[in-house]
Design a protein around this motif. Structure first.
Motif, PDB file in Angstrom:
ATOM      1  N   ASN A 310     -17.227 -11.048 -31.177  1.00 44.84           N
ATOM      2  CA  ASN A 310     -16.577 -12.159 -30.873  1.00 44.84           C
ATOM      3  C   ASN A 310     -15.886 -12.833 -32.167  1.00 44.84           C
ATOM      4  O   ASN A 310     -16.162 -12.464 -33.200  1.00 44.84           O
ATOM      5  CB  ASN A 310     -17.412 -13.558 -30.256  1.00 44.84           C
ATOM      6  CG  ASN A 310     -18.187 -13.232 -29.116  1.00 44.84           C
ATOM      7  OD1 ASN A 310     -17.667 -13.365 -28.098  1.00 44.84           O
ATOM      8  ND2 ASN A 310     -19.642 -12.720 -29.130  1.00 44.84           N
ATOM      9  N   LEU A 311     -14.790 -13.502 -31.741  1.00 46.51           N
ATOM     10  CA  LEU A 311     -13.908 -14.223 -32.952  1.00 46.51           C
ATOM     11  C   LEU A 311     -13.713 -15.839 -32.623  1.00 46.51           C
ATOM     12  O   LEU A 311     -13.751 -16.074 -31.164  1.00 46.51           O
ATOM     13  CB  LEU A 311     -12.694 -13.653 -32.994  1.00 46.51           C
ATOM     14  CG  LEU A 311     -12.669 -12.229 -33.542  1.00 46.51           C
ATOM     15  CD1 LEU A 311     -10.955 -11.723 -33.324  1.00 46.51           C
ATOM     16  CD2 LEU A 311     -12.962 -11.959 -34.744  1.00 46.51           C
ATOM     17  N   ASP A 312     -13.910 -16.515 -33.219  1.00 46.63           N
ATOM     18  CA  ASP A 312     -13.869 -18.079 -33.210  1.00 46.63           C
ATOM     19  C   ASP A 312     -12.649 -18.339 -33.743  1.00 46.63           C
ATOM     20  O   ASP A 312     -12.487 -18.325 -34.946  1.00 46.63           O
ATOM     21  CB  ASP A 312     -14.972 -18.833 -33.508  1.00 46.63           C
ATOM     22  CG  ASP A 312     -16.427 -18.651 -32.721  1.00 46.63           C
ATOM     23  OD1 ASP A 312     -16.232 -18.414 -31.425  1.00 46.63           O
ATOM     24  OD2 ASP A 312     -17.502 -18.520 -33.627  1.00 46.63           O
ATOM     25  N   PHE A 313     -11.766 -18.828 -32.905  1.00 45.42           N
ATOM     26  CA  PHE A 313     -10.398 -19.315 -33.293  1.00 45.42           C
ATOM     27  C   PHE A 313     -10.249 -20.845 -33.587  1.00 45.42           C
ATOM     28  O   PHE A 313     -11.067 -21.715 -32.785  1.00 45.42           O
ATOM     29  CB  PHE A 313      -9.093 -18.747 -32.541  1.00 45.42           C
ATOM     30  CG  PHE A 313      -9.048 -17.362 -32.957  1.00 45.42           C
ATOM     31  CD1 PHE A 313      -9.483 -16.516 -33.973  1.00 45.42           C
ATOM     32  CD2 PHE A 313      -7.799 -16.642 -32.318  1.00 45.42           C
ATOM     33  CE1 PHE A 313      -9.242 -15.198 -34.330  1.00 45.42           C
ATOM     34  CE2 PHE A 313      -7.156 -15.418 -32.548  1.00 45.42           C
ATOM     35  CZ  PHE A 313      -8.103 -14.703 -33.661  1.00 45.42           C
ATOM     36  N   PRO A 314      -9.372 -21.355 -34.123  1.00 44.60           N
ATOM     37  CA  PRO A 314      -9.034 -22.902 -34.263  1.00 44.60           C
ATOM     38  C   PRO A 314      -8.952 -23.406 -32.586  1.00 44.60           C
ATOM     39  O   PRO A 314      -8.397 -22.667 -31.965  1.00 44.60           O
ATOM     40  CB  PRO A 314      -7.819 -23.074 -35.122  1.00 44.60           C
ATOM     41  CG  PRO A 314      -7.822 -21.697 -35.825  1.00 44.60           C
ATOM     42  CD  PRO A 314      -8.394 -20.679 -35.072  1.00 44.60           C
ATOM     43  N   GLY A 315      -9.359 -24.694 -32.619  1.00 46.72           N
ATOM     44  CA  GLY A 315      -8.868 -25.341 -31.220  1.00 46.72           C
ATOM     45  C   GLY A 315     -10.013 -24.863 -30.347  1.00 46.72           C
ATOM     46  O   GLY A 315      -9.836 -25.162 -29.058  1.00 46.72           O
ATOM     47  N   LEU A 317     -10.883 -21.745 -29.270  1.00 48.89           N
ATOM     48  CA  LEU A 317     -10.536 -20.433 -28.712  1.00 48.89           C
ATOM     49  C   LEU A 317     -11.475 -19.527 -29.097  1.00 48.89           C
ATOM     50  O   LEU A 317     -11.652 -19.375 -30.264  1.00 48.89           O
ATOM     51  CB  LEU A 317      -9.172 -20.160 -28.855  1.00 48.89           C
ATOM     52  CG  LEU A 317      -8.743 -18.741 -28.407  1.00 48.89           C
ATOM     53  CD1 LEU A 317      -8.741 -19.081 -26.506  1.00 48.89           C
ATOM     54  CD2 LEU A 317      -7.246 -18.337 -28.586  1.00 48.89           C
ATOM     55  N   THR A 318     -12.263 -18.912 -28.068  1.00 48.27           N
ATOM     56  CA  THR A 318     -13.089 -17.835 -28.424  1.00 48.27           C
ATOM     57  C   THR A 318     -12.221 -16.427 -27.921  1.00 48.27           C
ATOM     58  O   THR A 318     -11.745 -16.224 -26.961  1.00 48.27           O
ATOM     59  CB  THR A 318     -14.505 -17.780 -27.809  1.00 48.27           C
ATOM     60  OG1 THR A 318     -15.008 -18.967 -28.403  1.00 48.27           O
ATOM     61  CG2 THR A 318     -15.316 -16.733 -28.137  1.00 48.27           C
ATOM     62  N   VAL A 319     -12.486 -15.121 -28.612  1.00 48.29           N
ATOM     63  CA  VAL A 319     -12.069 -14.010 -28.235  1.00 48.29           C
ATOM     64  C   VAL A 319     -13.165 -13.115 -28.306  1.00 48.29           C
ATOM     65  O   VAL A 319     -14.057 -12.833 -29.218  1.00 48.29           O
ATOM     66  CB  VAL A 319     -10.972 -13.385 -29.410  1.00 48.29           C
ATOM     67  CG1 VAL A 319     -10.395 -12.210 -28.679  1.00 48.29           C
ATOM     68  CG2 VAL A 319      -9.882 -14.205 -29.592  1.00 48.29           C
ATOM     69  N   THR A 320     -13.620 -12.483 -26.935  1.00 49.75           N
ATOM     70  CA  THR A 320     -14.825 -11.907 -26.657  1.00 49.75           C
ATOM     71  C   THR A 320     -14.383 -10.548 -26.134  1.00 49.75           C
ATOM     72  O   THR A 320     -13.647 -10.161 -25.303  1.00 49.75           O
ATOM     73  CB  THR A 320     -15.527 -12.469 -25.480  1.00 49.75           C
ATOM     74  OG1 THR A 320     -15.825 -13.902 -25.838  1.00 49.75           O
ATOM     75  CG2 THR A 320     -16.991 -11.646 -25.087  1.00 49.75           C
ATOM     76  N   ARG A 321     -14.923  -9.470 -27.027  1.00 55.29           N
ATOM     77  CA  ARG A 321     -14.859  -7.851 -26.916  1.00 55.29           C
ATOM     78  C   ARG A 321     -15.915  -7.425 -25.985  1.00 55.29           C
ATOM     79  O   ARG A 321     -16.932  -7.678 -26.608  1.00 55.29           O
ATOM     80  CB  ARG A 321     -14.336  -7.357 -28.026  1.00 55.29           C
ATOM     81  CG  ARG A 321     -14.761  -5.761 -27.850  1.00 55.29           C
ATOM     82  CD  ARG A 321     -13.450  -5.006 -27.384  1.00 55.29           C
ATOM     83  NE  ARG A 321     -14.093  -3.760 -27.069  1.00 55.29           N
ATOM     84  CZ  ARG A 321     -13.984  -2.584 -28.179  1.00 55.29           C
ATOM     85  NH1 ARG A 321     -13.610  -2.953 -29.318  1.00 55.29           N
ATOM     86  NH2 ARG A 321     -14.139  -1.616 -27.571  1.00 55.29           N
ATOM     87  N   HIS A 329     -10.645 -16.940 -24.454  1.00 55.38           N
ATOM     88  CA  HIS A 329     -11.126 -18.204 -23.370  1.00 55.38           C
ATOM     89  C   HIS A 329     -11.192 -19.423 -24.456  1.00 55.38           C
ATOM     90  O   HIS A 329     -11.976 -19.476 -25.402  1.00 55.38           O
ATOM     91  CB  HIS A 329     -12.113 -17.623 -22.518  1.00 55.38           C
ATOM     92  CG  HIS A 329     -13.307 -17.249 -23.450  1.00 55.38           C
ATOM     93  ND1 HIS A 329     -14.472 -18.076 -23.533  1.00 55.38           N
ATOM     94  CD2 HIS A 329     -13.743 -16.150 -23.983  1.00 55.38           C
ATOM     95  CE1 HIS A 329     -15.362 -17.452 -24.308  1.00 55.38           C
ATOM     96  NE2 HIS A 329     -14.876 -16.371 -24.360  1.00 55.38           N
ATOM     97  N   PHE A 330     -11.132 -20.706 -23.648  1.00 54.60           N
ATOM     98  CA  PHE A 330     -11.643 -21.805 -24.312  1.00 54.60           C
ATOM     99  C   PHE A 330     -13.251 -22.218 -23.736  1.00 54.60           C
ATOM    100  O   PHE A 330     -13.226 -21.946 -22.608  1.00 54.60           O
ATOM    101  CB  PHE A 330     -10.849 -23.108 -23.903  1.00 54.60           C
ATOM    102  CG  PHE A 330      -9.548 -22.846 -24.633  1.00 54.60           C
ATOM    103  CD1 PHE A 330      -9.514 -23.129 -26.045  1.00 54.60           C
ATOM    104  CD2 PHE A 330      -8.290 -22.316 -24.217  1.00 54.60           C
ATOM    105  CE1 PHE A 330      -8.058 -23.248 -26.905  1.00 54.60           C
ATOM    106  CE2 PHE A 330      -7.244 -22.224 -24.970  1.00 54.60           C
ATOM    107  CZ  PHE A 330      -7.023 -22.553 -26.334  1.00 54.60           C
ATOM    108  N   GLY A 331     -13.974 -22.591 -24.345  1.00 58.05           N
ATOM    109  CA  GLY A 331     -15.349 -22.930 -23.952  1.00 58.05           C
ATOM    110  C   GLY A 331     -16.242 -21.728 -23.554  1.00 58.05           C
ATOM    111  O   GLY A 331     -15.740 -20.535 -23.965  1.00 58.05           O
ATOM    112  N   ARG A 332     -17.205 -21.845 -22.797  1.00 59.14           N
ATOM    113  CA  ARG A 332     -18.195 -20.731 -22.390  1.00 59.14           C
ATOM    114  C   ARG A 332     -17.669 -20.045 -21.148  1.00 59.14           C
ATOM    115  O   ARG A 332     -16.865 -20.716 -20.436  1.00 59.14           O
ATOM    116  CB  ARG A 332     -19.799 -21.412 -21.961  1.00 59.14           C
ATOM    117  CG  ARG A 332     -20.297 -21.869 -23.548  1.00 59.14           C
ATOM    118  CD  ARG A 332     -21.412 -22.436 -23.118  1.00 59.14           C
ATOM    119  NE  ARG A 332     -22.575 -21.663 -22.399  1.00 59.14           N
ATOM    120  CZ  ARG A 332     -23.321 -20.746 -22.859  1.00 59.14           C
ATOM    121  NH1 ARG A 332     -23.369 -20.610 -24.238  1.00 59.14           N
ATOM    122  NH2 ARG A 332     -24.065 -20.033 -22.298  1.00 59.14           N
TER     123      ARG A 332
END
Length: 469
Positions: A310-315, A317-321, A329-332
């Motif tokens: 996972n990566l946590d971006f500003p705002g 946004l999460t990037v899930t591999r 995606h935003f949120g869960r």
């Protein structure tokens, strides 16, 4: 001379001012006063209508109001239509917490937009010049901007029903000061332009003098660099967008699912721009806090040997591999809830677009793939239930003794975590898992007494259209 440089860039950009209605954004400084005078002086030969607009940001109290009166007086002396607005930007900053320059720019452009929509001007002319272009490019490179964001200030862009043009981009500040001196144009000086608290001023006072000492025409090279980069990026973005359509598995508000393996088959320049397109879409273009490092992080995540991360971006946004998928995606990631009961033959469309069909069959055909299962009528009873997986689910497997956890089956088959929640599980009325569609058949498949016949179950997984970014 300034006049020659303006005519050269207008000709090169194929911009004709003949018969146009031009609104000039005028602060009172030498740049905007020179632009207003230049256009006013050519209003008759070109058949132009020239007007001026001024915004008092109220940063400097009486002093900034005097700037407005100065521009107003200049216009009145020459019969130039003038309009102004006072905006309490300090109060906006207090209420919103916005950066002072951002808040001022938004207020200014909001007023310009109102004027263009109200009076139907052909052009909004702004006085950004070659030095401004140098500062902008250097600041963006220093900040780590990527793609077209490094290109600097565009000469022309759409605005309302007209266009913004910047006729001074081919000229230096020295050219403008010389023009003001030759034409006897008075102007006001904003003392905030000397404050080192603004990064632009620091570039202006320390780096630009050195570059100009190395090459007095350096601003022309920066302008050419900006234009070349802008056109190159436009072409590469078009290529990237056409390729991204083939690797985007799904796209919805606040979420994009990417086929990671197909994406990694794209050339690296298109990968970088493809990630940028996804971020532009999800952030709706409002992501000044993002830089090239964020794109590099995504590409690194996709190239890691570990199948998840996972990566946590500003705002938010999460990037899930997860295996072959990468989800922005935003949120869960929410679980897809579903349960269907089938009392007999028929078809059911699942929330993920897949179809489960049941029909009677006299024999169990050999060689049927994982998308088809034959259940003996003598061994299963209706209703058959199609549901999502549960913690601890186990099933028998055809050709094997004992049972196996569904979790392990998903892992063995490298099913992305995001897909597991929506994967259909089929049980009989006794609660036994009789089929995991598309993955594994149970020990009941093709068993029983052939003379009593079978139920033929089919799993048709519909492809999802990615669509345009």
């Amino acid at each position: 001379m300034l006049e020659d440089k303006i005519e050269a860039i207008l000709k090169r950009k194929q911009i004709s001012l003949t018969g146009s209605r031009v609104l000039v954004g005028v602060s009172g400084g030498p740049d905007s006063m020179a632009l207003l005078y230049y256009l006013w002086e050519r209003r008759k030969p070109f058949g132009m209508e020239v007007s001026a607009a001024h915004v008092d940001h109220m940063f400097r109290g009486k002093e900034s109001l005097e700037d407005a009166f100065f521009v107003k007086s200049f216009c009145e002396d020459r019969g130039i239509p003038f309009t102004m607005e006072r905006v309490n930007v300090p109060e906006i900053i207090r209420l919103t917490g916005k950066n002072s320059q951002v808040a001022a720019r938004e207020a200014r452009y909001r007023f310009f937009l109102q004027q263009l929509e109200k009076h139907r001007y052909s052009f909004l002319a702004l006085a950004h010049h070659g030095d401004d272009q140098m500062e902008t490019v250097l600041m963006r490179l220093t900040r780590g901007s990527t793609g077209r964001g490094r290109a600097g200030i565009p000469f022309i862009r759409p605005f309302a029903d007209g266009m913004i043009i910047r006729p001074f981009l081919g000229a230096s500040r020295e050219d403008i000061i010389d023009y003001c001196r030759r034409k006897g144009i008075d102007f006001r000086i904003d003392p905030s332009n000397q404050k080192d608290t603004y990064s632009r001023n620091r570039f202006r006072k320390t780096i630009l003098p050195f570059l100009k000492m190395e090459n007095p025409l350096v601003h022309e090279h920066f302008q050419r660099f900006s234009e070349d980069l802008e056109s190159d990026e436009a072409y590469l973005e078009e290529l990237a967008e056409s390729r991204m359509v083939t690797v985007i598995k799904s796209r919805e508000r606040g979420k994009v699912v990417l086929d990671a393996m197909a994406f990694l088959g794209m050339p690296m320049p298109l990968q970088r721009r493809g990630i940028q397109l996804i971020l532009n879409y999800l952030y709706a273009g409002k992501h000044t806090f993002l830089a090239a490092v964020h794109i590099d992080q995504v590409i690194s995540l996709l190239n890691r040997p570990h199948p998840s991360g996972n990566l946590d971006f500003p705002g938010g946004l999460t990037v899930t591999r997860s295996y072959s998928e990468c989800i922005f995606h935003f949120g869960r990631l929410g679980k897809m809830q579903f349960r269907f009961e089938l009392d007999g033959p028929g078809k059911t469309v699942l929330p993920n677009g897949a179809i489960i069909s049941i029909e009677p069959a006299e024999i169990a055909e050999k060689g049927a793939g994982q998308g088809c299962s034959y259940l003996p009528k003598s061994e299963v009873s209706f209703p058959l239930i199609i549901r999502m997986k549960k913690n601890g689910d186990r099933m028998t497997l055809k050709g094997m003794k004992g049972t196996r956890k569904l979790k392990d089956i998903f892992i063995d088959n490298k099913v992305p975590v995001s897909e597991r929640e929506a994967w259909p599980v089929i049980t009989d009325s006794a609660g036994r898992i009789v089929w995991l569609p598309g993955l594994k058949k149970s020990a009941l498949d093709s068993a029983g007494n052939p003379e009593e016949g079978y139920l033929k179950l089919l799993y048709i997984k519909e492809p999802t259209s990615g669509g345009h970014m």
